[in-house]
Write an enzyme that holds these catalytic residues in place. Sequence first.
Site, PDB file in Angstrom:
ATOM      1  N   ARG A   1       0.114 -27.964   5.870  1.00 27.15           N
ATOM      2  CA  ARG A   1       1.064 -27.431   6.940  1.00 27.15           C
ATOM      3  C   ARG A   1       0.312 -27.471   8.269  1.00 27.15           C
ATOM      4  O   ARG A   1      -1.017 -27.080   8.440  1.00 27.15           O
ATOM      5  CB  ARG A   1       1.598 -26.138   6.729  1.00 27.15           C
ATOM      6  CG  ARG A   1       2.537 -26.039   5.724  1.00 27.15           C
ATOM      7  CD  ARG A   1       3.323 -24.655   5.630  1.00 27.15           C
ATOM      8  NE  ARG A   1       2.215 -23.362   5.239  1.00 27.15           N
ATOM      9  CZ  ARG A   1       1.964 -22.298   6.118  1.00 27.15           C
ATOM     10  NH1 ARG A   1       2.676 -22.188   7.188  1.00 27.15           N
ATOM     11  NH2 ARG A   1       1.151 -21.525   5.766  1.00 27.15           N
TER      12      ARG A   1
ATOM     13  N   ARG B   1       0.778  -1.173   0.190  1.00 25.72           N
ATOM     14  CA  ARG B   1       0.048  -0.223   0.133  1.00 25.72           C
ATOM     15  C   ARG B   1       0.759   1.309  -0.030  1.00 25.72           C
ATOM     16  O   ARG B   1       1.916   1.423   0.880  1.00 25.72           O
ATOM     17  CB  ARG B   1      -0.800   0.084   1.306  1.00 25.72           C
ATOM     18  CG  ARG B   1      -1.944  -1.045   1.424  1.00 25.72           C
ATOM     19  CD  ARG B   1      -2.505  -1.088   2.821  1.00 25.72           C
ATOM     20  NE  ARG B   1      -3.368  -2.223   2.683  1.00 25.72           N
ATOM     21  CZ  ARG B   1      -3.965  -2.573   3.736  1.00 25.72           C
ATOM     22  NH1 ARG B   1      -3.824  -1.932   5.009  1.00 25.72           N
ATOM     23  NH2 ARG B   1      -4.722  -3.795   3.846  1.00 25.72           N
TER      24      ARG B   1
ATOM     25  N   GLU C   1       3.949 -19.215  17.840  1.00 27.98           N
ATOM     26  CA  GLU C   1       3.553 -19.788  16.603  1.00 27.98           C
ATOM     27  C   GLU C   1       4.676 -20.323  15.895  1.00 27.98           C
ATOM     28  O   GLU C   1       5.660 -19.900  15.252  1.00 27.98           O
ATOM     29  CB  GLU C   1       2.467 -19.250  15.833  1.00 27.98           C
ATOM     30  CG  GLU C   1       1.696 -19.989  14.852  1.00 27.98           C
ATOM     31  CD  GLU C   1       0.809 -19.135  14.168  1.00 27.98           C
ATOM     32  OE1 GLU C   1      -0.007 -18.500  14.700  1.00 27.98           O
ATOM     33  OE2 GLU C   1       1.052 -19.044  12.911  1.00 27.98           O
TER      34      GLU C   1
END
Length: 383
Positions: free
Chosen positions: A253, A179, A308
């Site tokens: 995954r 952007r 994670e």
Amino acid sequence: MRADLIVVGAGLFGLTVAERCASEFGLDIVVLERRDHLGGNSYSEFDERTGIEVHRYGSHLFHTSNERVWRYVNRFTRFTEYRHVVYAVHGGRVYPMPINLGTICSFFGRMMSPEEARALVGHHAAEAGDADLQTLEGKAVSLIGRPLYEAFVRGYTAKQWQTDPRELPADVITRLPMRYTFDNRYFRDTYEGLPVDGYGAWMRRMADHPRIEVRLGTDYFDIPEVTPGAVPIVYTGPLDRYFGYYEGELGWRTLNFEWEVLSVKDFQGTAVVNYSDQEVPYTRIHEFRHLHPERDWYPDDQTIIMREHSRFASRSDEPYYPIHAPGDRIKLGRYRELAKDERDVFFGGRLGTYRYLDMHAAVASALSLVDNRLRPRFGARAI
Ligand code: FDA
């Protein structure tokens, strides 16, 4: 088992089908769910020690531009004003994501107008010249240039896929959002927010119908009396498992989640921070208290974070993201052919169609199944 329809899987897809078929057609539904809770991957619960709501399978942000889906989900929950933003850490510095004018100015260390930034990125992308566009690296460099690719894409992608991006096919990425404004809102949908009293409460309201019976901790394949053909089945489990992996396993995954309760009020100042560098073993850290800034009753001396890690899934892992390697596409085509021959079994949802679906897309797809395939079959019984 007495039921007009059996739904395998209590994720958003299965719950939407169950709720509609019970409410609209007056069907008696049995929902079989192998886990110990409703809601599939969207599930959340309040941590007993801290009182903080945690998303058990990673942060889930609800967003949609689909009016029908928005009206439907608002029957079961109200939504907060939460607007998601993400930051990325690279080389010890913090940048807003997805890459925007703020990221570009900070990264190159100077103020730029949108046009200057566009010209600079275009110049770097053109330098890619004869990059191999068949690889993820080549394609990414041709889109955003090497400096931004090296900083924000290379290490992160390598960790996600456990593979060097020079060896990954280009179609792993379709585009790289970029952007040229300072707008760093992550989603651009008309509606966005989080369920005011949590995903768990939302899902329980969906299943709270006298014609819906939910059996948690129940794997469909462990119930021999449920035979396809005897009662119609909506199946939202893994497609390859349904057929006993006859055509081979579809690639997924999975994620490993590393939870920690810390004795501080605030660990990172926002809900999700990406770690772009390959030396850091995890891809993201989630800090759940930031998803609900309106909850002034959260503790002042504790927070919960979750790191994670991403890796390839084996058969015993939770499948999270379909890989769609060329071999997977061939197997998927064969499984689809087999699925056509299954009388009265309707395959749907993320696992049942081997497609990544955001929550709003799972609801939209379930509503379409009800409209297009279940209404013609059961609509005459409408109540
Ligand atoms: P879902 O996987 O939720 O449910 C399927 C259910 O079937 C599971 O509960 C499973 O246990 C059950 N099941 C499977 N086999 C079975 C069997 N044999 N017998 C009985 N039960 C069985 N979306 C979004 O809009 N915003 C977001 O921020 C995110 N974030 C996000 C993070 C991560 C890490 C993931 C993996 C996904 C997201 N999503 C998301 C996507 C979201 O989770 C997704 O839209 C829904 O899970 C799709 O709902 P389904 O019902 O299709 O599958």
